[in-house]
Structures are given as structure tokens and as C-alpha cells.
Scaffold this motif. Structure first.
Motif, PDB file in Angstrom:
ATOM      1  N   ALA A 154       0.830  -1.212   0.000  1.00 60.79           N
ATOM      2  CA  ALA A 154       0.000   0.000   0.000  1.00 60.79           C
ATOM      3  C   ALA A 154       0.863   1.259   0.000  1.00 60.79           C
ATOM      4  CB  ALA A 154      -0.926  -0.005   1.214  1.00 60.79           C
ATOM      5  N   ARG A 208       1.991   2.003  -3.379  1.00 59.35           N
ATOM      6  CA  ARG A 208       0.885   2.534  -4.194  1.00 59.35           C
ATOM      7  C   ARG A 208       0.549   3.972  -3.821  1.00 59.35           C
ATOM      8  NH1 ARG A 208      -1.737  -2.210  -2.562  1.00 59.35           N
ATOM      9  NH2 ARG A 208      -3.221  -0.976  -1.337  1.00 59.35           N
ATOM     10  N   GLY A 209       1.094   4.434  -2.696  1.00 65.01           N
ATOM     11  CA  GLY A 209       0.776   5.776  -2.224  1.00 65.01           C
ATOM     12  C   GLY A 209      -0.532   5.842  -1.468  1.00 65.01           C
ATOM     13  N   ASP A 210      -1.026   4.692  -1.012  1.00 66.22           N
ATOM     14  CA  ASP A 210      -2.304   4.620  -0.302  1.00 66.22           C
ATOM     15  C   ASP A 210      -2.038   4.635   1.206  1.00 66.22           C
ATOM     16  OD1 ASP A 210      -4.799   4.078   0.724  1.00 66.22           O
ATOM     17  OD2 ASP A 210      -5.247   2.447  -0.676  1.00 66.22           O
ATOM     18  N   GLN A 211      -1.933   5.827   1.767  1.00 65.15           N
ATOM     19  CA  GLN A 211      -1.565   5.945   3.176  1.00 65.15           C
ATOM     20  C   GLN A 211      -2.633   5.375   4.108  1.00 65.15           C
ATOM     21  OE1 GLN A 211       0.100   9.654   4.352  1.00 65.15           O
ATOM     22  NE2 GLN A 211       0.347   9.034   6.474  1.00 65.15           N
ATOM     23  N   ARG A 212      -3.887   5.567   3.754  1.00 69.29           N
ATOM     24  CA  ARG A 212      -4.961   5.062   4.621  1.00 69.29           C
ATOM     25  C   ARG A 212      -4.877   3.542   4.760  1.00 69.29           C
ATOM     26  NH1 ARG A 212     -11.501   6.081   3.809  1.00 69.29           N
ATOM     27  NH2 ARG A 212     -12.178   4.810   5.579  1.00 69.29           N
ATOM     28  N   ALA A 213      -4.727   2.853   3.626  1.00 70.26           N
ATOM     29  CA  ALA A 213      -4.624   1.389   3.669  1.00 70.26           C
ATOM     30  C   ALA A 213      -3.362   0.968   4.412  1.00 70.26           C
ATOM     31  CB  ALA A 213      -4.625   0.822   2.253  1.00 70.26           C
ATOM     32  N   ALA A 214      -2.263   1.687   4.167  1.00 67.90           N
ATOM     33  CA  ALA A 214      -1.005   1.359   4.845  1.00 67.90           C
ATOM     34  C   ALA A 214      -1.165   1.461   6.357  1.00 67.90           C
ATOM     35  CB  ALA A 214       0.103   2.292   4.364  1.00 67.90           C
ATOM     36  N   GLU A 250      -3.905   1.223   8.082  1.00 67.37           N
ATOM     37  CA  GLU A 250      -4.809   0.171   8.564  1.00 67.37           C
ATOM     38  C   GLU A 250      -4.084  -1.168   8.680  1.00 67.37           C
ATOM     39  OE1 GLU A 250      -8.070   0.207   5.858  1.00 67.37           O
ATOM     40  OE2 GLU A 250      -9.009   1.993   6.743  1.00 67.37           O
ATOM     41  N   ARG A 297       7.298   2.943   5.801  1.00 65.55           N
ATOM     42  CA  ARG A 297       6.266   3.989   5.865  1.00 65.55           C
ATOM     43  C   ARG A 297       6.880   5.330   6.259  1.00 65.55           C
ATOM     44  NH1 ARG A 297       1.079   4.002   9.920  1.00 65.55           N
ATOM     45  NH2 ARG A 297       2.735   3.743  11.475  1.00 65.55           N
TER      46      ARG A 297
END
Length: 200
Positions: free
Chosen positions: A36, A39-45, A47, A89
Motif C-alpha cells: 500500500a 501505491r501511495g495509499d496511506q490510509r490502507a497502509a 490500517e 512507511r
């Protein structure tokens, strides 16, 4: 006596199975967090890292009942993978090096996580090069160099710090390849700018 001994080992076997499940859960969530992050998906990372932390908390409770598990591969692998996710992260999303106090894992898995994280940071540098974000790639390379310099401070035999020399060599190779890739990208960028000036 026989029944007491069997009850003890039955309990140990049960704790080990629970530890294996918690370890697998932590490792899976940590891997998903890293994906994640790329992918640049901080919210998923965030979680997935929270899920991994829950797995580690479960392991900590089991270790309290069975201290001999503390230095087992089951526990150390989970701590290492979680640490790697936290380090990646912080490096990619916060542009900093996550310190051990922030992550909350022991020294050995932290050092192993730092070493393994350089492979993920190299992947990020290559993504930045492809996106022509050379300055950001240079900044990430500097962070990788900081990690390498830090790891090289730990010159201990395998009996004290297992696998560290092998990891140091691995990080050195990753760093050299990444530096070479970035050097080529910088040369290409300078050439393109020179051609643009001539054309202008």
C-alpha cells in the motif's frame, strides 16, 4: 507426574500454535502495508500496520506466558516484518528514519528490519527515477546511506548478532546499484536539459 508433564507440554504446544497464527497475521499485514505504501495509499497502509501491531500485541501476551518464545523465529520474524513496514512507511511517507522507540521492537529485529527495508527503498528510488523525480530520488538515496552507515556500526560475531555481516554486505550492494542507477538518471537529465537549451 506423567500427567503434569503432559499437561505442561500440551500447553506449550498450544501456545506455539497460537504464536504461529499471530506471527503469520503480523507478517501478512506488514507485507500488505508495504504494498500500500508503494501505491501511495496511506490510509490502507495505516490500517494494515495497525493490524500488524495487533498481531504483535497478541504475540507479546503469549510470550508473557511462555518466555522461551521471545527469541524464537516465530516472534523475531513477526517483529522484523512489522519493523520493516514501519521503517518503509516513515521513509517514504514521512521522509524520515523511524527510530526503535517509535516502533517498539527489540534491537535485533530492528537492525534486521533496517537492512531489509533498503530493498524496498531501492524500489521506491527506481519508481521516482521513472517518474523523473530525481531530487526526491536523491533524498531517498541519502536516507539509504544513513541506514547503511548506522548498520556498519554493529561489527559483531554471528553468535552475538546473527546474520548482521551478511545483511551489511547485502545493503552495500543494494546501495551501490541504486547509486549507479541514480547517477545514470542524473546524466540523462543533464543531457536533456543541455539539448533543450541548445534547441531554445
Amino acid at each position: 507426574m506423567l500427567e503434569r508433564m503432559r499437561a505442561y507440554f500440551d500447553h506449550q504446544a498450544e501456545l506455539r500454535e497460537l504464536a504461529l497464527e499471530a506471527s503469520r497475521r503480523t507478517i501478512r499485514a506488514s507485507a500488505k502495508a508495504i504494498a500500500a505504501i508503494h501505491r501511495g495509499d496511506q490510509r490502507a497502509a495505516d490500517e494494515f500496520i495497525a493490524e500488524a501491531r495487533e498481531g504483535l500485541n497478541s504475540l507479546a501476551k503469549l510470550v508473557a506466558d511462555a518466555p522461551e518464545l521471545a527469541d524464537s523465529g516465530v516472534v523475531l520474524s513477526a517483529q522484523q516484518e512489522y519493523g520493516e513496514a514501519e521503517i518503509v512507511r516513515a521513509a517514504i511517507m514521512e521522509k524520515k528514519l523511524a527510530e526503535i522507540e517509535e516502533i517498539g521492537i527489540p534491537y535485533k529485529p530492528y537492525l534486521a528490519a533496517l537492512a531489509d527495508a533498503t530493498g524496498e527503498l531501492r524500489r521506491h528510488v527506481l519508481d521516482l527515477i521513472r517518474a523523473n523525480e530525481i531530487e526526491r530520488a536523491e533524498a531517498m538515496l541519502k536516507l539509504m546511506e544513513t541506514i547503511f552507515e548506522f548498520l556498519m556500526e554493529f561489527d559483531y560475531a554471528d553468535a552475538v548478532l546473527p546474520g548482521m555481516r551478511r545483511r551489511q554486505d547485502m545493503v552495500r550492494q543494494v546501495l551501490e546499484r541504486t547509486r549507479g542507477d541514480l547517477t545514470l538518471a542524473l546524466r540523462q537529465q543533464r543531457l536533456e536539459r543541455a539539448l533543450e537549451k541548445r534547441g531554445g
